[in-house]
Design an enzyme around this catalytic site. Structure first.
Site: not given
Ligand code: NDP
Length: 480
Positions: A150, A282, A248, A461
């Site tokens: 994405n 996301c 993630e 992260e």
């Protein structure tokens, strides 16, 4: 037609089996490049190259590594337009978005971690008159980075930059759907002064290349961004090998709008948080919850603005939305719109494929879609759609909003719109979400912890969290 090659030991090479995968241009639906269809043999060669390069990369020290990453950032920036066009062509996103967001952020990722490593320090714990402890942090060795389609270069570099800065050597796999900008970057590594084998990029399919990286015993940590189901599969393989893992994963993010919000700001930003990058971020908000006194006014104004969005050629500066990433993904998103109808949802706008003219007629376009009339428990409101589709529903009390917002298996991001600071604090604290944006969306400070709760992931992260993940901590205790 361009060949997209692996980067192994500093060389650009085809897959060992010399087989290829077609790469499509989403705006036309046509094949425009072919990709190395690698397998475990290519991963093995990459791991060996990475192991061989590791001692010298560590010996270069922080400043040496930092300089290489800064040079790579500068080379990408110099070719920003070329990278932006390549990203748009490969992914279907509007080129203006790639120019403004994706590629500058890839540059920023390298610059951020190239400088963060210079300031990275460790802790000391002094026991009065007894001993002093300090935390020694060393690079892990060879690490694996696996990224999705994405935000291709943006998320690829978000992983490899901290891994490399911390002194690791990397075996990375970009999504097979969008490999082009990782390849373009691979071609710059030698010029940036990256020693051969420090960064290896193995292209190909997840079940072949991704699995080979995940199960390779010499790969000590896996940093993965992608779907929740793939994350489960990676955890199943990597956990018994006791690898460090950062996962993630997916999201089903709520946008909670109270009647006391700044309506204009909320409207403008919610259009973006719903449909930017064709809704394939996301962090996009996919469930809009509006306090009842404002509901009809907000809904009508929102739908009016969504109807005015232009779906068109990604190269056209006037296009708000380009194509979604693949035919399979388009079919998946359209099937969720059908499901929403079956579940009793009313489609207020969009709800169908958009057919453009000329060379774009085979492209994969979907009209931005707003659906009303669905309860929080239905599948449309529970499962990640990851496309230009949102639902909208009213709520009565803060508690109702909270229950609906928290009522999915996911917990990545949430957006709150209110002018009541106390309520903002109260809600932010109770939302089960790794990120809460209040009166804004997508403001990103790279120092902050980034990641999800529940089925949206494990670990964080960003900033020191990433540098800690990519190093092994050892306590050294010295008696005084
Ligand atoms: P996938 O999970 O399908 O793929 C992600 C990567 O994993 C790809 O490179 C894929 O390769 C690879 N892969 C697939 N199977 C395996 C396997 N068995 N072992 C190892 N690697 C494998 O995700 P998508 O590419 O479809 O990306 C969309 C998803 O990513 C959404 O769910 C979205 O929410 C999530 N995402 C999460 C973010 C976050 O920060 N939390 C940010 C961005 C996206 P291949 O392409 O060949 O299948």
């Amino acid at each position: 037609m361009e060949d997209i090659l692996n980067l192994v030991g500093g060389d650009l090479v085809p897959a060992t089996g010399n087989t290829w995968i077609d790469v499509h241009e989403p705006s036309t639906g046509k094949v425009y490049a072919r990709l190395a269809d690698s397998d475990a043999r290519d991963v093995e060669a990459a791991v060996q190259a990475a192991e061989a390069a590791f001692p010298a990369w560590v010996a270069m020290g922080r400043e040496g590594r930092s300089n290489v990453l800064l040079r790579l950032a500068a080379l990408i920036e110099k070719d920003l337009e070329g990278f932006a066009e390549a990203e748009s062509r490969d992914n279907g996103k509007p080129v203006h978005l790639a120019r403004k967001v994706d590629i500058p952020r890839a540059v920023a990722n390298f610059r951020f971690f190239a400088t963060a490593i210079l300031h990275f320090s460790t802790e000391a714990h002094v026991m009065d008159d007894v001993a002093v402890n300090y935390t020694d942090r060393s690079p892990i060795g060879v690490v694996g980075c696996i990224s999705p389609w994405n935000l291709p270069l943006y998320l690829f570099t978000w992983k490899i930059a901290p891994a490399l800065a911390a002194g690791n050597c990397v075996v990375a796999k970009p999504s097979e759907v969008t490999p082009m900008t990782a390849y373009r970057m691979a071609r710059l590594c030698a010029e940036a002064g990256m020693p051969p084998g420090v960064l290896n990029i193995v292209h190909g399919l997840g079940p072949k290349v991704g699995t080979a990286i995940t199960e390779h015993p010499a790969v000590k940590a896996i940093s993965f961004t992608g779907g929740t189901r793939t994350g489960q599969e990676i955890a199943r393989v990597a956990a018994p090998l006791f690898k460090k893992m950062s996962l993630e994963l997916g999201g089903k993010n709520p946008v909670v709008i109270f009647a006391d919000c700044d309506l204009e700001q909320a409207l403008r930003t919610t259009v973006l948080s719903s449909f930017r990058n064709q809704g394939q971020i996301c962090l996009c908000g996919s469930r809009i919850l509006v306090e009842r006194p404002l509901y009809e006014r907000f809904r009508d104004a929102f739908v009016q603005r969504v109807k005015a969005l232009r779906v068109g050629d990604p190269r056209d500066a006037a296009s708000d939305l380009g194509a979604v990433v693949s035919e399979g993904h388009m079919e998946k998103v359209l099937s969720y719109i059908d499901l929403a109808r079956e579940e009793g949802g009313r489609v207020l706008c969009g709800g169908k494929r958009v057919q453009l003219d000329g060379e774009l007629q085979g492209g994969w376009y979907i009209a931005p879609t707003v659906i009303e009339g669905l309860g929080p428990a239905c599948r449309t409101n529970q499962e990640e759609i990851f496309g230009p589709v949102v639902t909208i529903a009213p709520f009565d009390t803060e508690q109702d909003a909270l229950s609906a917002a928290n009522g999915t298996p996911y917990g990545l991001a949430a957006v709150l719109w209110t002018s009541d600071v106390k309520r903002a604090h109260r809600m932010a604290h109770q939302l089960e979400s790794g990120i809460v944006w209040v009166n804004c969306w997508m403001i990103r400070d790279l120092r902050t912890p980034f990641g999800g709760m529940k089925q949206s992931g494990v670990g964080r992260e960003g900033g020191v969290e990433a540098l800690r993940f990519f190093t092994e901590a050892k306590n050294v205790c010295i008696k005084l």
